[in-house]
Design a protein around this motif. Structure first.
Motif, mmCIF file in Angstrom:
data_model
loop_
_atom_site.group_PDB
_atom_site.id
_atom_site.type_symbol
_atom_site.label_atom_id
_atom_site.label_comp_id
_atom_site.label_asym_id
_atom_site.label_seq_id
_atom_site.Cartn_x
_atom_site.Cartn_y
_atom_site.Cartn_z
ATOM 1 N N PHE A 273 0.914 -1.113 -0.071
ATOM 2 C CA PHE A 273 -0.105 -0.028 -0.137
ATOM 3 C C PHE A 273 0.724 1.158 0.135
ATOM 4 N N LEU A 274 0.676 2.336 -0.980
ATOM 5 C CA LEU A 274 0.973 3.457 -0.643
ATOM 6 C C LEU A 274 0.321 4.661 -0.580
ATOM 7 N N LEU A 275 0.495 5.516 0.594
ATOM 8 C CA LEU A 275 -0.533 6.659 1.144
ATOM 9 C C LEU A 275 0.504 7.946 0.672
ATOM 10 N N ALA A 276 0.118 8.885 -0.154
ATOM 11 C CA ALA A 276 0.960 10.381 -0.468
ATOM 12 C C ALA A 276 0.276 11.823 0.140
ATOM 13 N N TYR A 277 0.340 12.654 -0.385
ATOM 14 C CA TYR A 277 -0.523 14.078 0.078
ATOM 15 C C TYR A 277 -0.042 14.697 -0.934
ATOM 16 N N LEU A 278 -0.803 15.137 -1.866
ATOM 17 C CA LEU A 278 -0.288 15.846 -3.089
ATOM 18 C C LEU A 278 -0.843 17.272 -2.897
ATOM 19 N N LYS A 279 0.081 18.480 -2.269
ATOM 20 C CA LYS A 279 -0.521 19.643 -2.326
ATOM 21 C C LYS A 279 -0.686 20.598 -3.357
ATOM 22 N N THR A 280 -2.124 20.842 -3.535
ATOM 23 C CA THR A 280 -3.009 21.014 -4.182
ATOM 24 C C THR A 280 -2.087 22.642 -4.620
ATOM 25 N N GLU A 281 -2.406 23.138 -3.764
ATOM 26 C CA GLU A 281 -1.806 25.155 -4.536
ATOM 27 C C GLU A 281 -0.511 25.088 -5.401
ATOM 28 N N ALA A 282 0.579 23.967 -4.485
ATOM 29 C CA ALA A 282 1.506 24.170 -5.666
ATOM 30 C C ALA A 282 1.810 23.208 -6.526
ATOM 31 N N ALA A 283 0.670 21.798 -6.577
ATOM 32 C CA ALA A 283 0.562 21.483 -7.940
ATOM 33 C C ALA A 283 0.047 21.765 -8.872
ATOM 34 N N LEU A 284 -0.903 22.789 -8.461
ATOM 35 C CA LEU A 284 -1.913 23.494 -9.595
ATOM 36 C C LEU A 284 -2.346 24.676 -9.914
ATOM 37 N N GLY A 285 -1.382 25.394 -8.594
ATOM 38 C CA GLY A 285 -1.148 27.051 -8.902
ATOM 39 C C GLY A 285 -2.885 27.227 -8.646
ATOM 40 N N ASP A 286 -3.630 28.271 -9.586
ATOM 41 C CA ASP A 286 -4.411 28.926 -9.840
ATOM 42 C C ASP A 286 -5.702 28.176 -10.438
ATOM 43 N N ASN A 287 -5.209 26.704 -10.615
ATOM 44 C CA ASN A 287 -5.894 26.017 -11.496
ATOM 45 C C ASN A 287 -6.955 24.939 -10.012
ATOM 46 N N LEU A 288 -6.740 25.074 -8.749
ATOM 47 C CA LEU A 288 -7.048 24.762 -7.862
ATOM 48 C C LEU A 288 -8.563 25.436 -7.798
ATOM 49 N N PRO A 289 -9.939 23.632 -7.355
ATOM 50 C CA PRO A 289 -10.926 24.408 -7.546
ATOM 51 C C PRO A 289 -11.380 25.251 -5.561
ATOM 52 N N ALA A 290 -11.592 26.492 -6.572
ATOM 53 C CA ALA A 290 -12.364 27.610 -5.265
ATOM 54 C C ALA A 290 -13.626 26.197 -4.135
ATOM 55 N N GLU A 291 -14.111 24.907 -5.014
ATOM 56 C CA GLU A 291 -15.023 25.018 -4.098
ATOM 57 C C GLU A 291 -14.619 23.653 -3.227
ATOM 58 N N ALA A 292 -13.327 23.154 -3.761
ATOM 59 C CA ALA A 292 -12.517 21.113 -3.404
ATOM 60 C C ALA A 292 -12.557 21.624 -2.005
ATOM 61 N N VAL A 293 -13.080 20.717 -0.960
ATOM 62 C CA VAL A 293 -13.427 20.374 0.251
ATOM 63 C C VAL A 293 -12.878 19.064 0.908
ATOM 64 N N LEU A 294 -12.477 18.610 2.137
ATOM 65 C CA LEU A 294 -12.555 17.628 3.085
ATOM 66 C C LEU A 294 -12.497 17.555 3.638
ATOM 67 N N GLY A 295 -13.183 17.204 4.793
ATOM 68 C CA GLY A 295 -14.202 17.075 6.102
ATOM 69 C C GLY A 295 -14.453 18.566 5.759
ATOM 70 N N SER A 296 -14.612 19.172 6.508
ATOM 71 C CA SER A 296 -14.801 21.111 7.131
ATOM 72 C C SER A 296 -13.927 21.653 6.539
ATOM 73 N N GLU A 297 -13.172 21.388 5.728
ATOM 74 C CA GLU A 297 -12.344 23.175 5.779
ATOM 75 C C GLU A 297 -11.570 23.329 4.227
ATOM 76 N N ARG A 298 -11.322 23.753 3.996
ATOM 77 C CA ARG A 298 -10.459 23.671 2.641
ATOM 78 C C ARG A 298 -9.315 23.082 2.178
ATOM 79 N N VAL A 299 -9.019 22.172 1.074
ATOM 80 C CA VAL A 299 -8.394 21.196 0.676
ATOM 81 C C VAL A 299 -7.344 21.679 0.846
ATOM 82 N N HIS A 300 -5.957 21.135 1.254
ATOM 83 C CA HIS A 300 -4.753 21.810 1.024
ATOM 84 C C HIS A 300 -4.263 20.900 0.808
ATOM 85 N N THR A 301 -4.266 19.694 0.665
ATOM 86 C CA THR A 301 -3.916 18.511 0.408
ATOM 87 C C THR A 301 -4.903 17.777 0.117
#
Length: 361
Positions: A273-301
């Protein structure tokens, strides 16, 4: 204890059960040991022939078992409305889940309280999903009366937050990247997709789509990033997880820029099994979806999971242990995975009773 007239027993604690017998109808305790006598109880006690009672002498600094049980309830759940508690009876309280979610237990606090003696908290295992109404824990104060100072020590041992909590599951969108030359070429049918979709359907999830790719590292990397760009809260990568030179999935996940927490887990089935976390701001820049959520907070990874082949055929695997924690918004560490070593061996029972078994505990 002392012997007093029944009429003088209001506010005192009974030292023994009081039995009532109605011929041909019932025989049993009308009041149990530990009951605090009220004014309304006096006629009942006299009607069963109890003109005198043995009661505990009320002593400064001592708490009745039910008073102490309320303190244990507070230690366990505080004012958390995700749990409910029964009324205290003979020093006992039962705690149940009031909603679906992931049960979390502060194990160090639980150990400290149980190590004090004369009180106990017994629970099911933490880090597992529970449904509304599920029994979580039972508490008991052992003696009929206990020192108030000892209950204060219990509160200090538990610190300022409850021992138990339930993390809610949120609506999660996921993408599924299935790899393998043999599957992409149509030589064999995809067996991963149906299994993973069925497991994900046990929770409030939405599949954004599935892509089937050959063992092409660059193509796999692009597919993962595309799902994140489309608003995925989670990406599942199935296939290509072994050390075979044709298996490209681990390298493709690394090439997204994701931080690999662990490639490998002390769990069978599921060691690859492999577990990784992708930092969305760094990977996608301005393309990060504004409404992306995980749990109750803004997605950062965004979690990216490399799923080993055993998930296709084994009843329960590392995926079943990790998935609910991911869906509850936990950010798992290498240490979290390492702790699965004890209990990480599935016995592959003929009749599977998971999660009511030792797997993952």
């Amino acid at each position: 204890m002392k012997l007093i007239n029944t009429e003088e027993a209001i506010g005192h604690v009974l030292c023994h059960d009081i039995t009532r017998i109605i011929p041909g109808e019932e025989k049993g305790p009308v009041f149990r040991k530990g009951h605090i006598v009220t004014r309304e109880d006096i006629p009942v006690l006299l009607s069963v022939g109890k003109e005198h009672l043995y009661v505990w002498e009320k002593t400064e600094g001592m708490l009745h078992e039910d008073e102490a049980a309320e303190i244990l309830r507070e230690i366990c759940m505080g004012e958390d409305t995700s749990m409910t508690a029964s009324a205290p009876s003979e020093g006992k309280i039962e705690i149940r889940a009031a909603r679906d979610g992931l049960l979390k237990i502060d194990r160090e606090k639980l150990l400290r309280v149980n190590s004090l003696g004369e009180m106990m908290i017994a629970s099911i295992h933490g880090d597992q999903p529970v449904g509304a109404g599920a029994k979580l824990a039972g508490t008991r104060v052992i003696p009929l009366v206990i020192e108030k100072e000892k209950m204060e020590r219990a509160k200090e041992a538990a610190g300022g937050s409850p021992i138990f909590s339930i993390l809610p599951f949120s609506h999660i969108r996921y993408g599924l990247v299935t790899t393998g030359n043999e599957v992409a070429a149509g030589r064999i049918r995809d067996a991963f997709g149906p299994v993973l979709k069925k497991k994900m359907a046990e929770y409030d999830t939405e599949c954004l789509g599935q892509v089937i790719l050959p063992d092409d590292k660059e193509a796999i990397t692009k597919a993962i990033l595309k799902f994140v760009r489309e608003g995925a809260d989670l990406v599942l990568c199935s296939g290509g997880m072994s050390v075979d030179p044709d298996d490209k999935t681990p390298g493709a996940i690394r090439d997204t820029g994701a931080e690999v927490v662990s490639y490998g887990a002390p769990v069978l089935p599921g060691a690859m099994f492999l577990l990784a976390y992708l930092k969305t701001e760094a990977a996608l820049g301005d393309n990060l979806p504004a409404e992306a959520v995980l749990g109750s907070e803004r997605v950062h990874t965004v979690p990216v999971l490399g799923i080993p082949g055993c998930v296709m055929y084994a009843k329960r695997t590392v995926f079943d242990l990790v998935l609910p924690r991911i869906l509850a918004g936990e950010h798992l560490t290498a240490a979290d995975l390492a702790r699965y070593g004890e209990g990480g061996l599935c016995l592959n029972c003929e009749v599977c009773h998971f999660p009511n078994c030792s797997f993952g505990k």
